[in-house]
Enzyme design. Structure first.
Site, PDB file in Angstrom:
ATOM      1  N   ASP A   1       0.820  -1.228   0.000  1.00 54.86           N
ATOM      2  CA  ASP A   1       0.000   0.000   0.000  1.00 54.86           C
ATOM      3  C   ASP A   1       0.849   1.272   0.000  1.00 54.86           C
ATOM      4  O   ASP A   1       0.305   2.370  -0.127  1.00 54.86           O
ATOM      5  CB  ASP A   1      -0.934  -0.013   1.210  1.00 54.86           C
ATOM      6  CG  ASP A   1      -0.180  -0.327   2.496  1.00 54.86           C
ATOM      7  OD1 ASP A   1      -0.377  -1.432   3.060  1.00 54.86           O
ATOM      8  OD2 ASP A   1       0.664   0.502   2.898  1.00 54.86           O
TER       9      ASP A   1
ATOM     10  N   ASP B   1       7.708  -5.257   5.769  1.00 56.20           N
ATOM     11  CA  ASP B   1       6.283  -4.957   5.989  1.00 56.20           C
ATOM     12  C   ASP B   1       5.482  -6.013   5.254  1.00 56.20           C
ATOM     13  O   ASP B   1       4.931  -5.786   4.178  1.00 56.20           O
ATOM     14  CB  ASP B   1       5.957  -3.555   5.458  1.00 56.20           C
ATOM     15  CG  ASP B   1       4.466  -3.243   5.575  1.00 56.20           C
ATOM     16  OD1 ASP B   1       3.942  -2.492   4.723  1.00 56.20           O
ATOM     17  OD2 ASP B   1       3.816  -3.808   6.485  1.00 56.20           O
ATOM     18  N   SER B   2       5.448  -7.193   5.842  1.00 54.79           N
ATOM     19  CA  SER B   2       4.867  -8.348   5.142  1.00 54.79           C
ATOM     20  C   SER B   2       3.501  -8.714   5.686  1.00 54.79           C
ATOM     21  O   SER B   2       3.078  -8.218   6.736  1.00 54.79           O
ATOM     22  CB  SER B   2       5.790  -9.552   5.355  1.00 54.79           C
ATOM     23  OG  SER B   2       5.649 -10.009   6.695  1.00 54.79           O
TER      24      SER B   2
ATOM     25  N   ASP C   1       1.202 -12.030   7.176  1.00 51.76           N
ATOM     26  CA  ASP C   1       1.553 -12.996   8.222  1.00 51.76           C
ATOM     27  C   ASP C   1       2.219 -14.231   7.610  1.00 51.76           C
ATOM     28  O   ASP C   1       2.222 -14.388   6.381  1.00 51.76           O
ATOM     29  CB  ASP C   1       0.289 -13.367   8.997  1.00 51.76           C
ATOM     30  CG  ASP C   1      -0.202 -12.162   9.804  1.00 51.76           C
ATOM     31  OD1 ASP C   1      -1.061 -11.426   9.289  1.00 51.76           O
ATOM     32  OD2 ASP C   1       0.346 -11.944  10.894  1.00 51.76           O
TER      33      ASP C   1
ATOM     34  N   PRO D   1       2.074 -16.284   0.479  1.00 46.28           N
ATOM     35  CA  PRO D   1       3.332 -15.716  -0.038  1.00 46.28           C
ATOM     36  C   PRO D   1       4.237 -15.161   1.063  1.00 46.28           C
ATOM     37  O   PRO D   1       5.448 -15.084   0.901  1.00 46.28           O
ATOM     38  CB  PRO D   1       2.856 -14.598  -0.962  1.00 46.28           C
ATOM     39  CG  PRO D   1       1.479 -14.238  -0.496  1.00 46.28           C
ATOM     40  CD  PRO D   1       0.883 -15.531   0.000  1.00 46.28           C
TER      41      PRO D   1
END
Ligand code: SAM
Length: 290
Positions: free
Chosen positions: A88, A158-159, A161, A165
């Site tokens: 985002d 900033d992934s 959980d 992927p």
């Protein structure tokens, strides 16, 4: 009857909640995950990926400010930043507030998340996409860090959980590859879940950090839509002094950085975020020893 969209991340704990939807703005199954963006009367725009809340207009500032200004001002002289995930662009928007940073590279696996954020999250994407200090790479973060020749002072993971992927971004081989492309004394921070519901996620990461870096720990912030009280952000570096810097030093660096606007982060909140409540401190200690 208004549609209700459930958050399913904690179903395993027999705990669930659902958001009453005012309007679905966008919904699709992408190549990688189920994506839905909707309007909520209290939290504003909400993005969910595979049933887990990613970002809301109401409380995004807390996570985005703490995942960026803490590692950058702790390090003190950052030039190159790598963001893994960050679809985002909320993280990139905060990083670019640091004028001394020469390049920000974002490696996101799912182009659709960035594309639809261009339309639906202009507050993030406008100051980022097209910024000459910003570079977007659509790729799996694991593949990118395994082969890049670039070196980064700060890596921000900033992934999603550790499912789908995002799973590989919690692996030893990913953290080892990140270490390989960090400059000396560099810092890596990671989205690491809410300890009360996801203790294993945090301790597993810290145990892996400890095998690769001189210092592995975490810091905390409270984010209303990441339900469960404290949200943990993983911390890994070879410079063990960086998470023990006094308020005065952080305040001085913030002043030099131009005292850009923040709504959550302050020098005092920065330092306090590393003071862990006993139940989390004990888990971190144990993870360190394992
Ligand atoms: N702040 C949110 C959280 O804490 O849950 C995460 C926000 S961001 C939207 C997460 C991004 O990670 C998504 O856009 C997703 O596509 C991306 N992602 C997941 N796995 C990835 C991978 N292996 N490589 C790069 N990006 C990945």
């Amino acid at each position: 009857m208004k549609r209700r969209i459930p958050e399913t991340l904690f179903d395993g704990h027999g705990f669930g909640m659902a958001y009453e939807v005012d309007r679905v703005l966008y919904e699709m199954r992408t190549e990688h995950q189920h994506l839905v963006l909707f309007e909520h009367k209290f939290f504003g725009k909400m993005l969910m990926l595979d049933g887990a809340t990613q970002v809301t207009s109401k409380d995004e500032f807390i996570y985005h400010e703490m995942m960026t200004h803490v590692p950058i001002l702790a390090h003190g002289h950052v030039r190159e930043v790598l963001i893994v995930g960050g679809g985002d662009c909320g993280i990139a928007e905060e990083v670019l507030k640091h004028k001394s940073i020469t390049r920000v590279t974002q490696v996101e696996i799912d182009a659709s998340v960035v594309e639809f954020s261009r339309e639906h999250f202009p507050e993030f994407t406008k100051p980022v996409l097209g910024n000459k200090r910003f570079e977007l790479v659509i790729d799996d973060g694991m593949k990118y860090v395994a082969r890049t020749q670039r070196r980064f002072d700060v890596i921000i993971v900033d992934s999603t959980d550790p499912q789908g992927p995002g799973k590989v971004l919690f692996s030893h081989k990913f953290y080892a590859a990140c270490r390989r492309c960090m400059t000396k004394g560099g810092v890596m921070v990671t989205q690491n879940g809410v300890p009360i519901f996801q203790p294993g996620e945090l301790t597993a990461s810290i145990a892996k950090f400890r095998k690769l870096f001189a210092d592995g720990s975490c810091y905390l912030a409270a984010i209303p839509t990441y339900v469960g009280g404290h949200m943990a952000m993983g911390w890994a570096t070879d410079n063990a002094k960086l998470r023990r810097l006094p308020v005065a030093t952080i305040a001085e660096r913030y002043k030099k950085a131009g005292r850009f606007a923040t709504k959550y982060w302050t020098p005092e909140v920065h330092v306090a975020a590393f003071a862990l409540p006993r139940f989390i401190a004990e888990k971190v200690e144990k993870a360190r020893g394992s």
